[in-house]
Write an enzyme that holds these catalytic residues in place. Structure first.
Site, PDB file in Angstrom:
ATOM      1  N   ASP A  11     -27.693  66.438  34.728  1.00 28.31           N
ATOM      2  CA  ASP A  11     -27.017  65.859  35.907  1.00 28.31           C
ATOM      3  C   ASP A  11     -25.667  66.557  36.110  1.00 28.31           C
ATOM      4  OD1 ASP A  11     -25.319  62.886  34.577  1.00 28.31           O
ATOM      5  OD2 ASP A  11     -25.842  64.767  33.586  1.00 28.31           O
ATOM      6  N   ASP A  16     -22.754  69.583  31.666  1.00 28.02           N
ATOM      7  CA  ASP A  16     -24.141  70.012  31.892  1.00 28.02           C
ATOM      8  C   ASP A  16     -24.162  71.484  32.315  1.00 28.02           C
ATOM      9  OD1 ASP A  16     -23.712  67.082  32.940  1.00 28.02           O
ATOM     10  OD2 ASP A  16     -25.827  67.175  32.385  1.00 28.02           O
ATOM     11  N   ASN A  40     -24.119  61.776  36.795  1.00 26.35           N
ATOM     12  CA  ASN A  40     -22.713  62.122  37.077  1.00 26.35           C
ATOM     13  C   ASN A  40     -22.424  62.052  38.573  1.00 26.35           C
ATOM     14  OD1 ASN A  40     -21.640  62.687  34.524  1.00 26.35           O
ATOM     15  ND2 ASN A  40     -22.689  64.655  34.481  1.00 26.35           N
ATOM     16  N   THR A 125     -29.658  65.882  29.184  1.00 24.75           N
ATOM     17  CA  THR A 125     -28.192  65.712  29.077  1.00 24.75           C
ATOM     18  C   THR A 125     -27.648  64.791  30.171  1.00 24.75           C
ATOM     19  OG1 THR A 125     -27.780  67.653  30.457  1.00 24.75           O
ATOM     20  CG2 THR A 125     -27.921  68.012  28.064  1.00 24.75           C
ATOM     21  N   PHE A 166     -22.175  56.764  28.555  1.00 26.03           N
ATOM     22  CA  PHE A 166     -22.508  56.820  29.981  1.00 26.03           C
ATOM     23  C   PHE A 166     -23.998  57.043  30.258  1.00 26.03           C
ATOM     24  CE2 PHE A 166     -21.763  57.387  34.409  1.00 26.03           C
ATOM     25  CZ  PHE A 166     -22.556  58.440  34.831  1.00 26.03           C
ATOM     26  N   ASN A 167     -24.610  58.068  29.653  1.00 19.08           N
ATOM     27  CA  ASN A 167     -25.997  58.400  29.993  1.00 19.08           C
ATOM     28  C   ASN A 167     -26.936  57.225  29.746  1.00 19.08           C
ATOM     29  OD1 ASN A 167     -25.468  60.996  30.862  1.00 19.08           O
ATOM     30  ND2 ASN A 167     -25.827  61.922  28.848  1.00 19.08           N
ATOM     31  N   HIS A 254     -19.701  67.614  25.842  1.00 23.51           N
ATOM     32  CA  HIS A 254     -20.811  66.822  25.294  1.00 23.51           C
ATOM     33  C   HIS A 254     -22.149  67.577  25.342  1.00 23.51           C
ATOM     34  CE1 HIS A 254     -18.356  63.094  25.555  1.00 23.51           C
ATOM     35  NE2 HIS A 254     -17.998  63.508  26.746  1.00 23.51           N
ATOM     36  N   ASP A 255     -22.560  67.935  26.547  1.00 25.83           N
ATOM     37  CA  ASP A 255     -23.951  68.383  26.748  1.00 25.83           C
ATOM     38  C   ASP A 255     -24.255  69.711  26.079  1.00 25.83           C
ATOM     39  OD1 ASP A 255     -23.923  67.020  30.109  1.00 25.83           O
ATOM     40  OD2 ASP A 255     -24.362  66.088  28.179  1.00 25.83           O
TER      41      ASP A 255
HETATM   42  O1  RIB Z   1     -21.095  60.492  28.038  1.00 21.66           O
HETATM   43  C1  RIB Z   1     -21.184  61.862  28.273  1.00 21.66           C
HETATM   44  C2  RIB Z   1     -22.350  62.187  29.145  1.00 21.66           C
HETATM   45  O2  RIB Z   1     -22.165  61.578  30.411  1.00 21.66           O
HETATM   46  C3  RIB Z   1     -22.482  63.693  29.441  1.00 21.66           C
HETATM   47  O3  RIB Z   1     -23.838  64.008  29.598  1.00 21.66           O
HETATM   48  C4  RIB Z   1     -21.759  63.860  30.742  1.00 21.66           C
HETATM   49  O4  RIB Z   1     -22.289  64.952  31.520  1.00 21.66           O
HETATM   50  C5  RIB Z   1     -22.094  62.570  31.422  1.00 21.66           C
HETATM   51  O5  RIB Z   1     -23.365  62.712  32.012  1.00 21.66           O
HETATM   52 CA    CA Z   2     -24.621  65.108  31.632  1.00 26.73          CA
END
Ligand code: RIB
Ligand code: CA
Length: 325
Positions: A11, A16, A40, A125, A166-167, A254-255
Site C-alpha cells: 500500500d 512500501d 496508507n 506490507t 496499523f496494517n 518498516h516494510d
Molecule cells: O505500521 C507500519 C505499517 O503501516 C507499514 O506497512 C506502513 O507502510 C503502514 O502501512
Molecule cells: Ca505498508
C-alpha cells in the site's frame, strides 16, 4: 542460486516504495508481480504510486494489479497523516507510464502461482485484505506458496493505537483469516510448500522500530542516482514525520525489512509463537495477541520477529539503493 520468486502486496506508502526498490535491486530476488491494497491511502492512490515507483526504477515490465479497496468488515481508515493525501508525499515521478492491469489482484496472484515453476514467496506490507482472499479463494494453490512474510503486528505496543499496529488495525478480520490458516515455516525442509496452511513470518514493530534511517542517510543517498534521490526525498518527509510525531531520531523503514529478511535471513531473529487477532474489542481492536511465553498451550502458528541487526540492515539498504540507476 536461482533468484527467489516473490510477489509483493503493498500500500505505497513511503516504506512500501522503499521495499519495492530493495526487491528490484537484489539479484537474489525475482519480483514477479506487485499487487496493491487500500491502507496508507485509497486503492487508486496506492496503485498509482506502485506504478510510478516501478517506472522510476525502470521496471514497468513488472505487472501490477489492484486488489481490495476496503477492509473486509471495517470502514477504510488511511494513514494520510503519515504518508500524505496521495500516499506518497514528496517528490514523485510524473503520472504512471501504463495503466494498471484490468484484472483484480487475486487473479494476478493466482496466475503467478500457476505459472511458477517453484513455490512463490508472498510478501505483504499493507493490510492483509488481499491475503485473506488468497486464503479463502486459493487454498488449492497453497503448495505453490513457499511462505507468506508480512510486515504487521507487534508483540508489545502498537503504533496506531496503544494496542495495535496499523496494517493489522486497518483490517483485523482479514488478519484473523490469515493467522487462523497459518503455521510456522519449516525452512529446515527447504521451504517445503504448505499443504493446508500457509507458512507465516510476522515482521512486527519490535523489529521494524529498530530499522530506522536518519537525515544523514538521506544525504548519503541523495547524489547516488535517480533512485537514491527519490529515496532521499521520501526520507525527507518520512523521517521528519517521525521526528515530529514520536520525537525519534529517524524514520522506521518498516516494510523494507520483509525484503531484507528474504535477502539475508540472519538479519532478523525470530521465535515461533501462537498469535491471535483481536477482532471484537473496541479498545484493543487489531491487536496481535502473541503468546511470547507459551502460556496458552496453543500451537505456534507464526515465526515472529523480535530483533534485528540494525547496522547490517542500514548498510544493506544504503548499498542496494545507491547501486540503482
Ligand atoms: O505500521 C507500519 C505499517 O503501516 C507499514 O506497512 C506502513 O507502510 C503502514 O502501512
Ligand atoms: Ca505498508
Amino acid at each position: 542460486m536461482t533468484p527467489r520468486p516473490i510477489l509483493l502486496d503493498c500500500d505505497p506508502g513511503h516504506d512500501d516504495a522503499i521495499a519495492i526498490l530493495l526487491a528490484v535491486s537484489d539479484p537474489g530476488i525475482d519480483l514477479r508481480a506487485v499487487t496493491t491494497v487500500a491502507g496508507n491511502s485509497t486503492l487508486p492512490n496506492t496503485t498509482r504510486n506502485a506504478l510510478r515507483v516501478l517506472d522510476m526504477v525502470g521496471r514497468a515490465d513488472i505487472p501490477v494489479a489492484a486488489g481490495r479497496a476496503a477492509p473486509l468488515v471495517r470502514e477504510l481508515s488511511t494513514a494520510a497523516v503519515m504518508h500524505g493525501e496521495g500516499g506518497l508525499e514528496g517528490p514523485l515521478p510524473a503520472e504512471p507510464s501504463r495503466p494498471v492491469l484490468d484484472v483484480p489482484a487475486i487473479e494476478l496472484i493466482e496466475q503467478v502461482l500457476i505459472d511458477a515453476d517453484e513455490p512463490v514467496t508472498l510478501v505483504a506490507t499493507g493490510p492483509l485484505t488481499n491475503m485473506a482472499d488468497v486464503v479463502s479463494r486459493l487454498p488449492h494453490l497453497f503448495p505453490k506458496i513457499r511462505e507468506l512474510v508480512i510486515m504487521g503486528g507487534a508483540v508489545d505496543l502498537g503504533n496506531w493505537t496503544p494496542a495495535a499496529e496499523f496494517n493489522i488495525w486497518v483490517d483485523p478480520h482479514a488478519a484473523d483469516i490469515v493467522f487462523r490458516s497459518a503455521r510456522v515455516p519449516d525452512e529446515g525442509a527447504g521451504g517445503r510448500p504448505a499443504a493446508d496452511r500457509l507458512a507465516l513470518t510476522m515482521i512486527g514493530l519490535e523489529v521494524t522500530h529498530k530499522a530506522w534511517l536518519t537525515d544523514e542517510h538521506a544525504d548519503v543517498l541523495r547524489d547516488t542516482g535517480r533512485a537514491g534521490r527519490f529515496v532521499a526525498e521520501l526520507l525527507d518527509h518520512f523521517v521528519g514525520f517521525h521526528q515530529r510525531r514520536f520525537g525519534w531520531e529517524g524514520g522506521p523503514i518498516h516494510d523494507a525489512v520483509t525484503i531484507a529478511h528474504l535477502i539475508d535471513p540472519t538479519l532478523v531473529s525470530a521465535l515461533p509463537m501462537n498469535v491471535q487477532i483481536e477482532t471484537e474489542s473496541s479498545l484493543c481492536m487489531g491487536r496481535t495477541v502473541a503468546d511470547r511465553w507459551a502460556v496458552t498451550g496453543l500451537p505456534a502458528n507464526a515465526l515472529v520477529g523480535l530483533d534485528i541487526d540494525r547496522n547490517r540492515f542500514v548498510t544493506m539498504l544504503l548499498d542496494h539503493v545507491s547501486a540503482l540507476p
